[in-house]
Scaffold this motif. Sequence first.
Motif, mmCIF file in Angstrom:
data_model
loop_
_atom_site.group_PDB
_atom_site.id
_atom_site.type_symbol
_atom_site.label_atom_id
_atom_site.label_comp_id
_atom_site.label_asym_id
_atom_site.label_seq_id
_atom_site.Cartn_x
_atom_site.Cartn_y
_atom_site.Cartn_z
ATOM 1 N N LYS A 9 0.915 -1.214 -0.076
ATOM 2 C CA LYS A 9 -0.104 -0.385 -0.086
ATOM 3 C C LYS A 9 0.507 1.101 0.428
ATOM 4 N N GLU A 10 0.714 2.500 -0.159
ATOM 5 C CA GLU A 10 0.483 3.494 -0.693
ATOM 6 C C GLU A 10 0.718 4.429 0.349
ATOM 7 N N PHE A 11 -0.740 4.523 0.795
ATOM 8 C CA PHE A 11 -1.731 5.011 1.735
ATOM 9 C C PHE A 11 -2.179 4.313 3.184
ATOM 10 N N VAL A 12 -2.414 5.224 3.649
ATOM 11 C CA VAL A 12 -3.400 4.139 5.254
ATOM 12 C C VAL A 12 -5.065 3.591 4.531
ATOM 13 N N GLU A 13 -4.982 3.027 4.323
ATOM 14 C CA GLU A 13 -6.485 2.467 4.187
ATOM 15 C C GLU A 13 -6.356 0.615 4.407
ATOM 16 N N PRO A 14 -7.816 0.144 4.759
ATOM 17 C CA PRO A 14 -7.868 -1.097 5.116
ATOM 18 C C PRO A 14 -6.956 -1.984 4.389
ATOM 19 N N GLY A 15 -6.136 -3.386 5.673
ATOM 20 C CA GLY A 15 -4.834 -4.113 4.914
ATOM 21 C C GLY A 15 -4.052 -3.265 4.535
ATOM 22 N N ALA A 16 -3.666 -2.237 4.987
ATOM 23 C CA ALA A 16 -2.192 -1.358 5.694
ATOM 24 C C ALA A 16 -1.570 -1.600 6.565
ATOM 25 N N ILE A 17 -0.635 -2.004 7.411
ATOM 26 C CA ILE A 17 0.341 -2.210 7.803
ATOM 27 C C ILE A 17 0.492 -1.229 8.487
ATOM 28 N N VAL A 18 0.776 0.040 9.069
ATOM 29 C CA VAL A 18 1.168 1.353 9.398
ATOM 30 C C VAL A 18 1.797 1.723 10.656
ATOM 31 N N GLY A 58 0.132 9.676 3.665
ATOM 32 C CA GLY A 58 0.845 8.826 2.937
ATOM 33 C C GLY A 58 2.006 8.814 4.024
ATOM 34 N N LYS A 59 3.122 7.948 3.798
ATOM 35 C CA LYS A 59 4.603 7.943 4.032
ATOM 36 C C LYS A 59 5.014 9.426 4.890
ATOM 37 N N SER A 60 5.654 9.879 5.704
ATOM 38 C CA SER A 60 5.411 10.685 6.570
ATOM 39 C C SER A 60 4.012 12.222 6.507
ATOM 40 N N ASP A 61 3.648 11.733 6.386
ATOM 41 C CA ASP A 61 2.593 12.828 6.285
ATOM 42 C C ASP A 61 1.970 12.748 7.889
ATOM 43 N N THR A 62 1.647 14.025 8.714
ATOM 44 C CA THR A 62 1.814 14.254 9.759
ATOM 45 C C THR A 62 -0.333 14.253 10.393
ATOM 46 N N LYS A 71 2.587 11.282 13.462
ATOM 47 C CA LYS A 71 3.616 11.223 12.162
ATOM 48 C C LYS A 71 3.575 9.855 11.695
ATOM 49 N N ILE A 72 3.418 9.435 10.384
ATOM 50 C CA ILE A 72 2.696 8.257 9.219
ATOM 51 C C ILE A 72 4.177 7.749 9.074
ATOM 52 N N GLU A 73 5.077 7.105 9.642
ATOM 53 C CA GLU A 73 6.586 6.707 9.337
ATOM 54 C C GLU A 73 6.842 5.663 8.448
ATOM 55 N N GLU A 74 6.176 4.558 8.568
ATOM 56 C CA GLU A 74 5.755 3.900 6.987
ATOM 57 C C GLU A 74 4.568 3.400 6.932
ATOM 58 N N ILE A 75 4.187 2.445 5.848
ATOM 59 C CA ILE A 75 3.572 1.931 5.048
ATOM 60 C C ILE A 75 4.104 0.776 3.949
ATOM 61 N N ILE A 76 3.321 -0.763 4.837
ATOM 62 C CA ILE A 76 3.128 -1.562 4.417
ATOM 63 C C ILE A 76 1.898 -2.001 3.480
#
Length: 76
Positions: A9-18, A58-62, A71-76
Amino acid sequence: MNALDFGPKEFVEPGAIVTVDGRHFVIGVSMDHFTCEGIELIGLSPLAPFYQVIDGLGKSDTAEFGGRNVKIEEII
């Protein structure tokens, strides 16, 4: 949980590990802490207030939650 797509994933959404402020969240399931491959994870429902704040980021967004910036540090 079986219906979730856990692909990259590139954004926070269901199925993401954040990762937010050093804590790892599995988006889409509400559950207590659990460990997978040595990493402690927390299930986070899309209905949770915290999810509502970080949804779509997304990654690095606050964002602001509970009077502090997160802060979003990582999204997998």
